[in-house]
Design a protein around this motif. Structure first.
Motif: not given
Ligand SMILES: Nc1ncnc2c1ncn2[C@@H]1O[C@H](COP(=O)(O)OP(=O)(O)OP(=O)(O)O)[C@@H](O)[C@H]1O
Ligand SMILES: [Mg+2]
Length: 446
Positions: A387, A363-364, A434-436, A385, A367-368, A439, A360-361
């Motif tokens: 996201s 991933e975010a 997936a924390g993003s 993914r 993604q950005r 977003d 997850s770290e």
């Protein structure tokens, strides 16, 4: 008498030619074996799965073959010298013998006989040299044979005479596939003498009748099971291969009618496992764009969210990375590859997301980084993914080399087909990590 001297050269030269060919072949095989086993990934595999005895046996077998063939070649060379020396001695003996008899009979004067032998001795030198030159040339021809085999190899992908450069407009180009069928080329790319073990058989088509359109500046996600042909589809855009049938177009122009240099300038690719050369981070980044300045470098790294990681390294941008240098993590490598792509600033982006590094770290962060990378560019992303899939303008579901479904996440989910199953098995579990995703759903770049 001269033919007598040239005969051994011809006979032994031919044998020596055969032996030289085998020697070069064995040498190449041993070289590639060592290269493969001693690089970082090869050594790791051999530590984890190999056995010392088996590896030593294999090395012993290859080097033994090279030793035997080397000894054979030395024996033939010596044999040639011995035969020539023997012939020289024999002819001198015959001349003395016959001449002696004639001298005793008084037909030939002793002075004439001695002069004849002396002249004969003078003649041997050049004749011996000539015959060894012949042997030398015959074995050298084997080297030429191998060199020309490589030089004569026609590049699989080449510029057409009428090729034009890609038109660089304000907007990113539109990319379209029209009825593309593709099978991987087989025998025409192999070099017989360099790839002794390559018994390649022509495979069947990997892609069948692929048709789709990526509008300018949009993002297309490719999803599908492993081996479906996703990477293959993506490799047709930068022309790593040409379609067997059908066309790939960039702004309506067949990519085969564009110059390769301009095409590869316009298309940026980040592959499944981003490779780094054994060189400094700076050199790796500048590889695709040597003229970029230090500020560009920092800006690209900041956008790809890798700048802080680089700064924390022992020598910053001058840290040597790659197989034998500092090893970056998979996620870091991907972001470095994104920075390399940003520096090149292509208008079309092909991205093969790595299946690993799904924590997850990362991933975010990825993604950005992705969002800045893909903004304003026409992109094809092979997505693993959730996201990424969610932020795509269209999703293509590929299975067995065919596009089975096409649409947005909601449309495909509503259909209840392959995508629905894939979503349940592959993507749904990622919701937690997936924390993003939120977003991504909001769609606003950070
Ligand atoms: N260089 C090659 N030569 C011959 N066949 C190949 C080559 N590369 C891939 N293939 C074959 O083409 C098919 C599609 O491969 P491809 O790499 O496009 O799959 P993929 O969808 O990207 O899979 P993954 O998700 O595992 O990366 C596979 O059956 C594979 O065996
Ligand atoms: Mg792939």
């Amino acid at each position: 008498m001269i033919p007598l001297f040239l005969m051994p050269a011809k006979m032994i030269g031919r044998r020596l030619q055969r032996v030289t060919r085998t020697r070069m072949q064995s040498d190449a095989e041993l070289g590639s074996l060592m290269n493969e086993r001693f690089n970082a990934s090869g050594a790791m595999l051999s530590i984890l799965y190999g056995s010392r005895r088996r590896d030593a046996d294999e090395f012993g077998r290859h080097s033994g073959r090279l030793r035997d063939v080397g000894a054979k070649s030395a024996v033939y060379s010596r044999l040639f010298l011995i035969v020539v020396a023997l012939l020289t001695a024999l002819t001198t003996a015959v001349v003395y013998g016959l001449g002696g008899v004639l001298a005793v009979r008084g037909t030939l004067e002793i002075g004439t006989l001695v002069a004849m032998v002396a002249l004969l001795m003078r003649l041997y030198g050049p004749i011996n040299q000539l015959s060894s030159i012949q042997v030398g040339i015959m074995t050298a021809l084997i080297s030429f044979e191998r060199i020309f085999e490589v030089l004569d190899l026609k590049p699989l992908i080449d510029d057409r005479g009428s090729a034009v450069p890609v038109r660089r407009g304000e907007q990113a180009p539109e990319v379209s596939f029209e009825g593309v069928t593709f099978r991987y080329p087989s025998e025409q790319i192999s070099i017989a003498s360099l790839e002794p073990a390559a018994e390649q058989t022509a495979g069947g088509p990997v892609l069948h009748d692929i048709t789709f359109r990526m509008t300018a500046g949009s993002m297309t996600a490719l999803v599908g099971p492993s081996g479906a042909g996703k990477t293959t589809i993506s490799s047709l855009i930068p022309r790593l291969y040409d379609p067997t049938e059908g066309k790939v177009r960039l702004d309506g122009v067949d990519v085969r009618d564009l110059t390769l240099e301009s095409l590869r300038d316009s298309v940026g690719v980040v592959s499944q496992d981003a490779h780094l050369f054994h060189d400094t981070i700076r050199a790796n980044l500048l590889y695709g764009c040597p003229e970029a300045g230090p500020e560009d470098l920092e800006e690209a790294c900041a956008q790809a969210l890798i700048l802080d990681t680089i700064r924390a390294l022992p020598d910053g941008f001058d840290t040597v990375v790659g197989d034998r240098g500092y090893r970056l993590s998979g996620g870091e490598k991907q972001r470095l590859a994104l920075a390399r792509l940003l520096l090149k600033a292509p208008s079309v982006v092909v991205l093969d997301e790595a299946t690993a590094h799904l924590d997850s770290e990362n991933e975010a962060a990825i993604q950005r980084a992705l969002r800045t990378t893909l903004a304003g560019r026409t992109s094809l992303v092979i997505a693993h993914r959730l996201s990424t899939v969610l932020s795509a303008d269209q999703i293509l579901v590929v299975a067995d080399g065919r596009i089975r479904e096409q649409g947005t996440h909601e449309q495909l989910l509503a259909r209840g087909g392959i995508y629905h199953d894939l979503y349940r098995t592959q993507f749904a579990t990622q919701k937690i990590s997936a924390g993003s995703v939120d977003d991504a759903l909001l769609g606003e770049p950070v």
